[in-house]
Design a protein around this motif. Structure first.
Motif, PDB file in Angstrom:
ATOM      1  N   LEU A  18       5.222  -4.670  -6.785  1.00  0.00           N
ATOM      2  CA  LEU A  18       5.253  -3.274  -6.334  1.00  0.00           C
ATOM      3  C   LEU A  18       4.663  -2.411  -7.431  1.00  0.00           C
ATOM      4  O   LEU A  18       5.132  -2.446  -8.570  1.00  0.00           O
ATOM      5  CB  LEU A  18       6.690  -2.814  -6.045  1.00  0.00           C
ATOM      6  N   THR A  65      -0.137   2.834  -7.247  1.00  0.00           N
ATOM      7  CA  THR A  65      -1.176   2.582  -6.242  1.00  0.00           C
ATOM      8  C   THR A  65      -0.561   2.450  -4.845  1.00  0.00           C
ATOM      9  O   THR A  65      -1.143   1.803  -3.974  1.00  0.00           O
ATOM     10  CB  THR A  65      -1.968   1.303  -6.599  1.00  0.00           C
ATOM     11  N   PHE A  66       0.570   3.060  -4.642  1.00  0.00           N
ATOM     12  CA  PHE A  66       1.307   2.929  -3.378  1.00  0.00           C
ATOM     13  C   PHE A  66       0.467   3.358  -2.171  1.00  0.00           C
ATOM     14  O   PHE A  66       0.554   2.764  -1.099  1.00  0.00           O
ATOM     15  CB  PHE A  66       2.605   3.737  -3.437  1.00  0.00           C
ATOM     16  N   TYR A 122      -1.591   0.734  -0.181  1.00  0.00           N
ATOM     17  CA  TYR A 122      -0.925  -0.227   0.692  1.00  0.00           C
ATOM     18  C   TYR A 122      -1.069   0.221   2.147  1.00  0.00           C
ATOM     19  O   TYR A 122      -0.942   1.407   2.455  1.00  0.00           O
ATOM     20  CB  TYR A 122       0.577  -0.330   0.380  1.00  0.00           C
ATOM     21  N   GLU A 123      -1.310  -0.735   3.026  1.00  0.00           N
ATOM     22  CA  GLU A 123      -1.323  -0.450   4.458  1.00  0.00           C
ATOM     23  C   GLU A 123       0.069   0.064   4.858  1.00  0.00           C
ATOM     24  O   GLU A 123       1.065  -0.318   4.228  1.00  0.00           O
ATOM     25  CB  GLU A 123      -1.652  -1.712   5.256  1.00  0.00           C
ATOM     26  N   ARG A 157       2.775  -2.495   5.062  1.00  0.00           N
ATOM     27  CA  ARG A 157       3.133  -3.033   3.746  1.00  0.00           C
ATOM     28  C   ARG A 157       4.000  -2.014   2.995  1.00  0.00           C
ATOM     29  O   ARG A 157       4.938  -2.381   2.304  1.00  0.00           O
ATOM     30  CB  ARG A 157       1.885  -3.382   2.946  1.00  0.00           C
ATOM     31  N   GLN A 158       3.672  -0.733   3.132  1.00  0.00           N
ATOM     32  CA  GLN A 158       4.507   0.310   2.521  1.00  0.00           C
ATOM     33  C   GLN A 158       5.928   0.201   3.064  1.00  0.00           C
ATOM     34  O   GLN A 158       6.890   0.284   2.305  1.00  0.00           O
ATOM     35  CB  GLN A 158       3.948   1.706   2.818  1.00  0.00           C
ATOM     36  N   LYS A 211       7.676  -2.677   1.475  1.00  0.00           N
ATOM     37  CA  LYS A 211       8.021  -2.375   0.074  1.00  0.00           C
ATOM     38  C   LYS A 211       9.230  -1.448   0.011  1.00  0.00           C
ATOM     39  O   LYS A 211      10.101  -1.609  -0.849  1.00  0.00           O
ATOM     40  CB  LYS A 211       6.824  -1.754  -0.670  1.00  0.00           C
TER      41      LYS A 211
END
Length: 155
Positions: A85, A89-90, A93-94, A97-98, A101
């Motif tokens: 994680l 660069t959050f 993420y698609e 995926r976010q 996470k």
């Protein structure tokens, strides 16, 4: 015994010539979790203090990161944390995926698996109280719900 000690000492001195790279990747404010989610300052401070050294590109290396082999362990830990994680660069993420996470954040905080116990050795301020854990979980759940809504809206 004396020869063994000398060999160990010489080896310790030699490995000091192989330092880790403590350069952080360039900041990308438009991709940072705290910015893109407009995180309230009280929550942002908790996340920065307890998470960002291992899970962002804003690592502040402790003094013992200058001493090998401890530095190697620290660098490996940071690399693994960023791989799992990276709050810096959050935004890349698609959305799904976010969402995943965020679910992991909730689970790890609820189970007191993060921050790691070993992190507290040099970072007592990173230890979260039960109230802080509750506040972080509540915040991550809200962001998760917002993300779910955005996913549904954009279908």
């Amino acid at each position: 015994m004396k020869k063994v000690l000398i060999v160990v000492l010489v080896a310790f001195v030699i490995i000091q010539f192989f330092p880790i790279d403590k350069t952080n990747p360039a900041p990308t404010p438009g991709m940072d979790f705290l910015r893109i989610k407009n995180t309230p300052e009280s929550v942002a401070k908790m996340i920065r203090t307890s998470c960002y050294d291992c899970h962002s590109n804003e690592t502040q290396y402790p003094w013992y990161a200058n001493i090998s082999p401890a530095s190697w362990w620290v660098k490996n830990h940071i690399n693994e944390g960023r791989k799992k994680l990276n709050f810096s660069t959050f935004a890349v993420y698609e959305p799904k995926r976010q969402l995943h996470k965020l679910e992991e954040c909730i689970e790890m905080i609820e189970k007191s698996e993060m921050p790691l116990e070993s992190y507290y050795i040099g970072h007592q301020d990173a230890k979260l109280s039960d109230e802080q854990r509750t506040e972080l979980v509540k915040y991550f759940k809200k962001i998760k719900e917002d993300t779910e809504r955005n996913i549904m809206f954009n279908k």
